[in-house]
Design a protein around this motif. Structure first.
Motif, short mmCIF file in Angstrom:
data_model
loop_
_atom_site.label_atom_id
_atom_site.label_comp_id
_atom_site.label_asym_id
_atom_site.label_seq_id
_atom_site.Cartn_x
_atom_site.Cartn_y
_atom_site.Cartn_z
N ASN A 1 0.82 -1.22 0.00
CA ASN A 1 0.00 0.00 0.00
C ASN A 1 0.85 1.26 0.00
OD1 ASN A 1 -2.59 -1.05 -0.17
ND2 ASN A 1 -2.74 -1.36 2.03
N ASN A 2 2.00 1.21 0.68
CA ASN A 2 2.89 2.37 0.72
C ASN A 2 3.61 2.60 -0.61
OD1 ASN A 2 2.18 2.86 3.34
ND2 ASN A 2 4.05 2.07 4.23
N VAL A 3 3.72 1.55 -1.43
CA VAL A 3 4.46 1.63 -2.69
C VAL A 3 3.55 1.96 -3.88
CG1 VAL A 3 5.85 0.25 -4.30
CG2 VAL A 3 6.33 0.15 -1.88
N MET A 4 2.26 1.61 -3.77
CA MET A 4 1.35 1.78 -4.92
C MET A 4 1.14 3.26 -5.27
SD MET A 4 -1.56 -1.15 -4.57
CE MET A 4 -2.37 -0.47 -3.16
N PRO A 5 1.38 3.65 -6.53
CA PRO A 5 1.17 5.04 -6.93
C PRO A 5 -0.30 5.33 -7.22
CG PRO A 5 1.94 3.79 -8.80
CD PRO A 5 1.90 2.84 -7.64
N SER A 6 -0.74 6.55 -6.96
CA SER A 6 -2.13 6.90 -7.29
C SER A 6 -2.21 7.76 -8.56
CB SER A 6 -2.79 7.61 -6.13
OG SER A 6 -2.02 8.72 -5.74
N VAL A 7 -1.12 8.48 -8.88
CA VAL A 7 -1.05 9.23 -10.15
C VAL A 7 0.29 8.96 -10.82
CG1 VAL A 7 -2.62 11.15 -9.64
CG2 VAL A 7 -0.27 11.28 -8.88
N GLU A 8 0.28 9.04 -12.14
CA GLU A 8 1.51 8.89 -12.91
C GLU A 8 1.44 9.82 -14.12
OE1 GLU A 8 1.86 4.88 -14.38
OE2 GLU A 8 -0.07 4.97 -15.40
N MET B 1 3.93 -3.87 -7.07
CA MET B 1 4.64 -5.14 -6.95
C MET B 1 5.95 -5.12 -7.73
SD MET B 1 1.73 -8.00 -7.35
CE MET B 1 0.43 -8.23 -6.16
N LYS B 2 5.89 -4.63 -8.96
CA LYS B 2 7.08 -4.60 -9.80
C LYS B 2 8.17 -3.71 -9.20
CE LYS B 2 4.72 -5.93 -13.97
NZ LYS B 2 3.86 -5.49 -15.05
N TRP B 3 7.78 -2.57 -8.65
CA TRP B 3 8.76 -1.69 -8.01
C TRP B 3 9.37 -2.35 -6.79
CZ3 TRP B 3 5.72 3.58 -8.04
CH2 TRP B 3 5.75 4.12 -9.33
N LEU B 4 8.53 -3.00 -5.99
CA LEU B 4 9.01 -3.67 -4.78
C LEU B 4 10.04 -4.74 -5.14
CD1 LEU B 4 8.19 -3.17 -1.84
CD2 LEU B 4 6.63 -5.10 -2.01
N ILE B 5 9.76 -5.52 -6.18
CA ILE B 5 10.68 -6.59 -6.62
C ILE B 5 11.94 -5.99 -7.22
CG2 ILE B 5 10.96 -8.46 -8.29
CD1 ILE B 5 7.90 -9.00 -7.82
N LYS B 6 11.79 -4.97 -8.06
CA LYS B 6 12.94 -4.36 -8.74
C LYS B 6 13.94 -3.81 -7.73
CE LYS B 6 14.12 -0.48 -11.75
NZ LYS B 6 13.61 0.73 -12.39
N TYR B 7 13.44 -3.07 -6.75
CA TYR B 7 14.34 -2.45 -5.78
C TYR B 7 14.84 -3.46 -4.74
CZ TYR B 7 13.31 1.83 -8.15
OH TYR B 7 13.20 2.78 -9.13
N LEU C 1 14.45 -9.16 -0.20
CA LEU C 1 13.00 -8.93 -0.26
C LEU C 1 12.45 -8.58 1.12
CD1 LEU C 1 10.52 -8.93 -2.08
CD2 LEU C 1 10.26 -11.36 -1.63
N ALA C 2 12.93 -9.28 2.14
CA ALA C 2 12.48 -9.00 3.52
C ALA C 2 12.85 -7.58 3.92
CB ALA C 2 13.11 -10.01 4.48
N ALA C 3 14.08 -7.17 3.61
CA ALA C 3 14.53 -5.82 3.98
C ALA C 3 13.72 -4.75 3.24
CB ALA C 3 16.01 -5.67 3.66
N SER D 1 7.18 -0.88 4.48
CA SER D 1 6.09 -0.81 5.46
C SER D 1 6.28 0.36 6.43
CB SER D 1 5.98 -2.12 6.24
OG SER D 1 7.11 -2.29 7.05
N LYS D 2 7.56 0.77 6.63
CA LYS D 2 7.84 1.94 7.47
C LYS D 2 7.73 3.24 6.69
CE LYS D 2 11.10 -0.44 10.49
NZ LYS D 2 12.54 -0.66 10.74
N GLY D 3 7.55 3.13 5.34
CA GLY D 3 7.44 4.34 4.52
C GLY D 3 8.79 4.87 4.07
N GLU D 4 9.79 3.98 4.03
CA GLU D 4 11.10 4.39 3.52
C GLU D 4 11.56 3.33 2.51
OE1 GLU D 4 13.50 2.96 7.49
OE2 GLU D 4 12.40 4.84 7.52
N GLY D 5 12.77 3.46 2.00
CA GLY D 5 13.27 2.50 1.02
C GLY D 5 13.12 3.02 -0.40
N ALA D 6 13.78 2.33 -1.33
CA ALA D 6 13.86 2.80 -2.72
C ALA D 6 12.51 2.76 -3.43
CB ALA D 6 14.88 1.95 -3.48
#
Length: 155
Positions: free
Chosen positions: A66-73, A100-106, A119-121, A127-132
């Motif tokens: 949910n934190n990674v999903m974009p709402s506008v592009e 999903m694709k962004w989460l896997i890519k980064y 993947l765990a990291a 989930s904390k709202g940080e990361g690539a």
């Protein structure tokens, strides 16, 4: 234009959690049809997440997504010889797949030793709202905000 819209393909829920979302993620994670390896990577990552955060792994994964999903592009649109970056709303199913694709890519581009740890990291960071992956979402939103002036060129 396309004659008929392609039929929607439905995926079966995964064996452990009975979640369609997990199956879609595993299908994106998979290389060369090695689905069982992909499942073991995903389930292993959720176990690592549970050990590190002492929260439910699946809930942490959903929160991260949910934190990674974009709402506008932004989409490129040519108007009279000039190309404009037009901000558009993202469809709900595309939101999930892009996230999903962004989460896997980064996760793949991280420095940990195994893909399970990477993947765990990335899930914990997202989930904390940080990361690539979250940074990518913020950049996408920022780009859409910067090009808001061209929103009247919508398709």
């Amino acid at each position: 234009m396309r004659k008929a819209k392609p039929k929607k393909r439905y995926v079966l829920p995964d064996p452990k959690f009975r979640e369609v979302l997990v199956t879609k993620f595993v299908n994106n994670l998979m290389y060369e049809g090695k689905k069982s390896i992909s499942y073991s990577i995903f389930y292993g990552a959720l176990e690592v997440v549970e050990k590190k955060t002492s929260d439910n792994g699946l809930e942490t994964f959903k929160k991260a997504l949910n934190n990674v999903m974009p709402s506008v592009e932004v989409k490129s649109r040519r108007v009279g010889g000039a190309t404009f970056q037009v901000p558009t709303e993202v469809r709900p199913d595309r939101k999930v797949s892009v996230g999903m694709k962004w989460l896997i890519k980064y996760a793949r581009s991280r420095g940990e030793k195994t893909m399970v740890d990477r993947l765990a990291a990335e899930i914990i960071a997202a989930s904390k709202g940080e990361g690539a992956a979250v940074k990518k979402k913020d950049d996408t939103h920022r780009m859409a905000e910067a090009n808001k002036a061209f929103s009247h060129f919508r398709f």
